[in-house]
Enzyme design. Structure first.
Site, mmCIF file in Angstrom:
data_model
loop_
_atom_site.group_PDB
_atom_site.id
_atom_site.type_symbol
_atom_site.label_atom_id
_atom_site.label_comp_id
_atom_site.label_asym_id
_atom_site.label_seq_id
_atom_site.Cartn_x
_atom_site.Cartn_y
_atom_site.Cartn_z
ATOM 1 N N SER A 46 0.870 -1.168 0.000
ATOM 2 C CA SER A 46 0.000 0.000 0.000
ATOM 3 C C SER A 46 0.910 1.222 0.000
ATOM 4 C CB SER A 46 -0.886 -0.034 1.250
ATOM 5 O OG SER A 46 -1.848 0.990 1.170
ATOM 6 N N GLU A 47 0.755 2.097 -0.984
ATOM 7 C CA GLU A 47 1.809 3.081 -1.258
ATOM 8 C C GLU A 47 1.971 4.170 -0.191
ATOM 9 O OE1 GLU A 47 -0.688 2.388 -3.389
ATOM 10 O OE2 GLU A 47 -1.563 4.223 -4.224
ATOM 11 N N ASN A 48 1.038 4.253 0.742
ATOM 12 C CA ASN A 48 1.266 5.205 1.838
ATOM 13 C C ASN A 48 2.368 4.715 2.784
ATOM 14 O OD1 ASN A 48 -0.765 3.221 2.382
ATOM 15 N ND2 ASN A 48 -1.247 4.273 4.286
#
Lengths: 218, 235
Positions: A46-48
């Protein structure tokens, strides 16, 4: 019959391989997590800043400090790691993610993708999509083949502002699985019960159709 | 303040020196890991014509959204600004300047700004509206665009724990943009949930070393959740 959202996710899930690190975009791509084949282990990025995203939390497990890129509360899978956003995009930009699945408004025969803005109408921003399409080699775009009014989204040239140039090689629509190479769409599979003629009719960009186009299997 | 002591006792002191027209870099992703009380203090001060650099811009009544409501923002640099009706209204009316920046590029711009790297080449955004007006270069057969670093007059940060010297530890995905933002402020202000004595944090576990931190304040946080998604517990 056009594929349902769940069937789209299910078909994408067939492309997963044991040991894959996978980034799933918001919407249909997120549903892929529900169809991971038995006996296969994948790690969701998840890119966060989370590698090893788990399922949604129970009421008791909810933690405001633990969300995914869609800002939904999530949990961490066993073996997860957390990191900052620069590290996260080093993974993405550096080509370390094995499979990226994301949505789009339009794709064209040159592998261009438009997915983040409709001028004058929808201006929310690209989030991580531009980094994802620029950094990944193995991308599957999931989208509807045409608008409700029958206007094709598989074009000879994208009309909307681009998210990425020349970076898309595979597209799964509700009607067909299509590969992009040499400036053309290539029909690989069709949705069960959908005719080749219907796919041709709703594909504006040049489409190469082999003699035999198998139906998708679920 | 003396020596390495970074702790201040009021939010007024924490944001002292912020003036109209300054650039503020903020940590946070959505409403997760945002410096919510530092944002409230900027609202209270009423500082105007700010340039904000942040991945998102909060929601209408929480996070950076409150500064939009209060008309304190001139320009915003962000990757995703949905979920905010006031934002859309001000942008459509030309009241707000917006520089949409890919998320990874934004993180790297902050990192570069703090690391003394004036600009960097990236393939992200090549051939898109993001590339307009930027230098392009082919390197080993691939096209890249030159992205400038970003620095702030202030950086506002939310961490979990700190020691009095400003060594920081973040918690879970509340880390997000905070570590890069912390390096890119001329004055970096951090609010935390707990402050301990120097020596109490394991040096191996510190995410942001105190050298980047100028002011530190102990806060209490609402931690609002944007998308509350749950599964049913199985008994």
């Amino acid at each position: 019959m056009a594929l349902s959202r769940e069937q789209l996710a299910q078909r994408v899930a067939q492309e997963l391989q044991d040991g894959y690190y996978v980034n799933l975009g918001i919407g249909i791509p997120t549903l892929v997590a529900n169809f991971i084949p038995a006996g296969i282990e994948v790690m969701l990025q998840s890119e966060n800043g989370l590698l090893g995203m788990g399922q949604f939390p129970t009421e008791d497990e909810i933690d405001a400090d633990l969300i995914n890129a869609g800002k939904q509360t999530v949990t961490m899978a066993k073996g997860a790691s957390v990191f900052d956003s620069a590290e996260s995009f080093a993974m993405i930009r550096g080509g370390h993610v094995d499979l990226t699945v994301l949505g789009a408004f339009e794709v064209d025969v040159n592998g261009n993708i438009a997915s983040y803005m409709i001028p004058g109408k929808l201006i929310k921003g690209m989030g991580g999509a531009m980094d994802l399409v620029a950094g990944a080699d193995n991308i599957i775009v999931t989208m509807t083949h045409a608008s409700k009014h029958g206007v094709s989204k598989l074009l000879s040239q994208c009309t909307l502002p681009l998210t990425g140039k020349g970076c898309i090689k595979r597209v799964l629509t509700d009607l067909a699985f299509i590969e992009i190479k040499d400036g053309k769409f290539h029909l690989v599979e069709r949705a069960p019960g959908v005719s080749v003629e219907e796919i041709i009719k709703l594909t504006e960009g040049e489409l190469i159709v082999p003699n035999n186009v198998p139906e998708m299997k679920f | 303040m003396a020596g390495f002591e970074k702790v201040v006792s009021s939010y007024e002191e924490a944001m002292a020196g912020l003036e109209d027209g300054m650039t503020v870099i903020s940590g946070g992703f959505g409403l997760c890991g945002i410096p919510e009380n530092l944002i409230s203090e900027i609202k209270r001060k009423g500082t105007k014509a700010l340039t904000l650099v942040s991945n998102n811009c909060g929601v209408d009544d929480f996070g950076l959204g409150v500064l939009l409501q209060n008309r304190q923002i001139k320009k915003i640099v962000a990757s995703y600004v949905g979920e905010n009706a006031e934002f859309e209204r001000q942008m459509m009316n030309g009241e707000l300047e917006v520089e949409l920046t890919p998320q990874g590029t934004l993180a790297e711009k902050m990192r570069a700004g703090g690391a003394g790297i004036p600009a960097f080449f990236t393939a992200t955004g090549y051939g898109t509206p993001v590339a307009e007006g930027k230098e392009e270069r082919e390197i080993e057969g691939r096209m890249y665009i030159l992205e400038p670093a970003v620095k702030g007059d202030f950086a506002i940060i939310k961490a979990w724990k700190a020691d009095r010297y400003g060594n920081l530890v973040y918690r879970k995905t509340a880390r997000n943009f905070n570590p890069m933002a912390a390096t890119a402020g001329k004055i970096t202000v951090v609010e935390v949930e707990e402050i301990v004595e120097p020596g109490e944090l394991d040096p191996d576990q510190i995410h942001t070393p105190g050298i980047y931190v100028d002011r530190l304040i102990l806060g209490s946080f609402e931690k609002r959740i944007e998308q509350r998604t749950v599964r049913i517990a199985q008994s």
